[in-house]
Scaffold this motif. Sequence first.
Motif, mmCIF file in Angstrom:
data_model
loop_
_atom_site.group_PDB
_atom_site.id
_atom_site.type_symbol
_atom_site.label_atom_id
_atom_site.label_comp_id
_atom_site.label_asym_id
_atom_site.label_seq_id
_atom_site.Cartn_x
_atom_site.Cartn_y
_atom_site.Cartn_z
ATOM 1 N N THR A 1 6.110 3.353 -4.257
ATOM 2 C CA THR A 1 6.572 4.427 -3.377
ATOM 3 C C THR A 1 5.385 4.858 -2.510
ATOM 4 O O THR A 1 4.228 4.556 -2.850
ATOM 5 N N PRO A 2 5.623 5.556 -1.407
ATOM 6 C CA PRO A 2 4.505 6.003 -0.568
ATOM 7 C C PRO A 2 3.484 6.850 -1.337
ATOM 8 O O PRO A 2 2.311 6.888 -0.956
ATOM 9 N N ALA A 3 3.902 7.487 -2.413
ATOM 10 C CA ALA A 3 2.984 8.303 -3.210
ATOM 11 C C ALA A 3 1.903 7.457 -3.873
ATOM 12 O O ALA A 3 0.882 7.986 -4.313
ATOM 13 N N VAL A 4 2.118 6.172 -3.945
ATOM 14 C CA VAL A 4 1.149 5.266 -4.558
ATOM 15 C C VAL A 4 0.012 4.930 -3.596
ATOM 16 O O VAL A 4 -1.041 4.461 -4.007
ATOM 17 N N THR A 5 0.223 5.192 -2.336
ATOM 18 C CA THR A 5 -0.777 4.858 -1.323
ATOM 19 C C THR A 5 -2.114 5.504 -1.639
ATOM 20 O O THR A 5 -2.211 6.718 -1.809
ATOM 21 N N ALA A 6 -3.141 4.654 -1.762
ATOM 22 C CA ALA A 6 -4.483 5.132 -2.113
ATOM 23 C C ALA A 6 -5.445 3.973 -2.082
ATOM 24 O O ALA A 6 -5.028 2.809 -2.046
ATOM 25 N N GLY A 7 -6.723 4.298 -2.118
ATOM 26 C CA GLY A 7 -7.726 3.281 -2.389
ATOM 27 C C GLY A 7 -7.833 3.132 -3.898
ATOM 28 O O GLY A 7 -7.946 4.144 -4.590
#
Length: 127
Positions: A87-93
Amino acid sequence: QVQLVESGGGLVQAGGSLRVSCAASGGTFILYAMGWFRQAPGKEREFVAAITRIGGTTYYADSLKGLVTISQDVAKNTVYLQIDTLTPAVTAGYYCAAGANRCSGYGCFVSNAYDYWGQGTQVTVSS
């Protein structure tokens, strides 16, 4: 000196899954545990998961249990992080870390339990 190199990140669509990898080299025999942290834009770096090299004991952030899976191939000095149901909430380095000192339980959740860090791999999930 231990070096860590992450790979496998990228731009992915929501709903799929992704596996990122971390290859360790140089004196890996001293390592006790390896872990993954992540840092989203505007947020602090947070613990995701960790695994001990001997025995393969795993630790997960409470909020991510069931959503990610950490595993390793000791012979290849490689640790993996499987991220399911993107999900977009997973977006991260996503950053790989390795520690030479023993940790257990929540002691493995803190960044100062780790001595070596990779450069990170970016995971971006589009909706």
